[in-house]
Scaffold this motif. Structure first.
Motif, short mmCIF file in Angstrom:
data_model
loop_
_atom_site.label_atom_id
_atom_site.label_comp_id
_atom_site.label_asym_id
_atom_site.label_seq_id
_atom_site.Cartn_x
_atom_site.Cartn_y
_atom_site.Cartn_z
N HIS A 149 -2.50 -4.86 8.66
CA HIS A 149 -3.25 -4.26 7.56
C HIS A 149 -4.23 -5.31 7.03
O HIS A 149 -3.82 -6.44 6.74
CB HIS A 149 -2.29 -3.83 6.45
CG HIS A 149 -2.94 -2.94 5.41
ND1 HIS A 149 -3.92 -3.39 4.57
CD2 HIS A 149 -2.73 -1.63 5.10
CE1 HIS A 149 -4.29 -2.39 3.77
NE2 HIS A 149 -3.59 -1.31 4.08
N PRO A 150 -5.49 -4.96 6.92
CA PRO A 150 -6.47 -5.98 6.52
C PRO A 150 -6.20 -6.58 5.14
O PRO A 150 -6.58 -7.73 4.88
CB PRO A 150 -7.81 -5.23 6.54
CG PRO A 150 -7.46 -3.78 6.63
CD PRO A 150 -6.08 -3.66 7.20
N ALA A 151 -5.52 -5.84 4.27
CA ALA A 151 -5.27 -6.36 2.91
C ALA A 151 -4.38 -7.60 2.94
O ALA A 151 -4.38 -8.40 2.01
CB ALA A 151 -4.63 -5.29 2.04
N ARG A 152 -3.63 -7.79 4.04
CA ARG A 152 -2.76 -8.97 4.13
C ARG A 152 -3.55 -10.28 4.01
O ARG A 152 -3.02 -11.29 3.55
CB ARG A 152 -2.01 -8.97 5.47
CG ARG A 152 -0.84 -8.01 5.50
CD ARG A 152 -0.07 -8.20 6.79
NE ARG A 152 1.18 -7.45 6.79
CZ ARG A 152 2.31 -7.88 7.33
NH1 ARG A 152 2.34 -9.06 7.92
NH2 ARG A 152 3.39 -7.15 7.30
N ASP A 153 -4.82 -10.23 4.43
CA ASP A 153 -5.65 -11.44 4.38
C ASP A 153 -5.76 -12.02 2.97
O ASP A 153 -5.95 -13.21 2.78
CB ASP A 153 -7.07 -11.14 4.89
CG ASP A 153 -7.08 -10.91 6.40
OD1 ASP A 153 -6.02 -11.13 7.02
OD2 ASP A 153 -8.13 -10.49 6.92
N LYS A 154 -5.67 -11.13 1.99
CA LYS A 154 -5.82 -11.56 0.60
C LYS A 154 -4.66 -12.46 0.17
O LYS A 154 -4.76 -13.20 -0.80
CB LYS A 154 -5.87 -10.30 -0.28
CG LYS A 154 -6.71 -10.45 -1.52
CD LYS A 154 -6.72 -9.17 -2.32
CE LYS A 154 -6.50 -9.47 -3.78
NZ LYS A 154 -6.38 -8.30 -4.61
N TRP A 155 -3.54 -12.33 0.86
CA TRP A 155 -2.34 -13.09 0.49
C TRP A 155 -1.94 -14.06 1.60
O TRP A 155 -0.78 -14.14 1.98
CB TRP A 155 -1.19 -12.13 0.16
CG TRP A 155 -1.42 -11.37 -1.11
CD1 TRP A 155 -1.17 -11.82 -2.37
CD2 TRP A 155 -1.95 -10.05 -1.25
NE1 TRP A 155 -1.51 -10.87 -3.30
CE2 TRP A 155 -2.01 -9.77 -2.64
CE3 TRP A 155 -2.41 -9.07 -0.35
CZ2 TRP A 155 -2.48 -8.55 -3.14
CZ3 TRP A 155 -2.88 -7.87 -0.85
CH2 TRP A 155 -2.91 -7.62 -2.23
#
Ligand code: DAH
Length: 344
Positions: A149-155
């Motif tokens: 999931h691309p949102a993982r990059d934020k964390w």
């Protein structure tokens, strides 16, 4: 008569001893009445010239008189010694303040954590804890972020080498949100928790970013918990924390684990919203993320879809302290610089 003479000497000696005022006088009396040249000594010396009967009776009298005088001298000597004891030199002033012991104190982050726990306990919340070394599942999958999931990059965080037996990957948690899942797995709504704790991120540090920092998660779940509840609780908390009336503003945002999601701001703690240097004229200060818990998160925690609703938020503790105490650089917190710590 010799015996009368002896009695007279004894009485006279005792009288003088009683009125002696110091050690010198005592010594003078001893020399005068019992010394080598004293009348008493010459009487004792003359005893040998007496008849045996006389020698015996006078001898006994002389011995007892001598003992009495000696005892009187010793007693008076003792009295004088006690009286002349130098109390002033021995005095201890127990009212002088003691030398202060150097004592440390709790780190400002621990202080603020205790402070906000007190506020939330008074609002009916419980404190929940979770591990700092977390699994991939609790940090991402269960929070509606499947692998890739691309949102993982934020964390982006620090991953820990697995020993091969562990089926889930392990990492240093990048946020406190995993505690939501861990708590809901074991508790049924209605529930209200906060979870302050240490988090880690793989990022370049600057005045606003650290690789190690504290976050503060809140979660309230029930059958009809709404955004209005969030706003009320948030305003209560911030008003108590900053000791002045604070209002909360929500802006639309995106987090995989909430739907809808918000960024929330508080009215400027310096100008109250009119616009000043601190809020750069806007009247609001950015605090953190929040939203209504995504139903997928409830499902990962074992709740049925659609039965409950609730709000959650998360933000940095350092940021809160920086706002309140006008601290300009987040890196101070973990610098170990005693000059910084001592100011709290
Ligand atoms: N975990 C988010 C972060 O680290 C913050 C956050 C946003 C927490 C929204 C929440 C939430 O519980 O509902 O950026």
């Amino acid at each position: 008569m010799l015996s009368e003479k002896i009695n007279k000497i004894r009485n006279e000696a005792i009288l003088q001893i009683q009125s002696a005022a110091n050690e010198d006088e005592i010594n003078a009396i001893r020399v005068k009445f019992l010394g080598r040249k004293s009348e008493f000594t010459s009487i004792l010396k003359g005893l040998k010239d007496l008849s045996p009967d006389e020698r015996k009776s006078v001898g006994q009298l002389a011995n007892s008189a001598k003992r009495e005088i000696e005892e009187a001298l010793a007693q008076k000597g003792q009295e004088i010694k006690q009286k002349s004891f130098d109390f002033a030199a021995e005095k201890i002033d127990i009212t002088i303040p003691a030398v202060k012991m150097k004592r440390g104190h709790l780190h400002p982050l621990t202080q603020i954590q205790n402070e906000l726990e007190d506020i939330f306990i008074s609002l009916g919340f419980e404190i929940a804890d979770g591990p700092e070394v977390e699994t991939d599942f609790y940090s991402f999958d269960a929070l509606n972020m499947p692998p890739d999931h691309p949102a993982r990059d934020k964390w982006d965080t620090f991953w820990i080498k697995s020993d091969g037996e562990q089926k889930d990957k392990i990492l240093l948690r990048p946020h406190t949100s995993p505690v939501q899942i861990r708590h809901m797995e074991n508790h049924e709504p209605p529930l209200r928790i906060i979870s302050p704790g240490k988090c880690f991120r793989n990022e370049a540090t600057d005045a606003k970013h650290e690789h190690t920092f504290y976050q503060f998660e809140a979660l309230m779940v029930g059958e009809d918990v709404s955004v209005a509840n969030f706003k009320f609780i948030a305003e209560q908390f911030f008003s108590r924390f900053f000791k002045k009336k604070i209002t909360v503003r929500l802006r639309p945002s995106f987090f995989p684990f909430t739907e809808p999601s918000f960024e929330f701001d508080i009215s400027c703690t310096v100008c109250g919203g009119k616009g000043c240097q601190t809020c750069k004229g806007g009247g609001w200060l950015e605090v953190g993320g929040a939203g209504m818990v995504n139903q997928n998160v409830f499902v990962s925690s074992g709740y049925p879809r659609g039965k409950y609703q609730g709000f959650a938020w998360g933000f940095g503790l350092e940021r809160l302290l920086m706002m309140r105490n006008k601290i300009t650089d987040i890196r101070f917190f973990h610098s170990g610089d005693i000059r910084f710590i001592k100011q709290f």
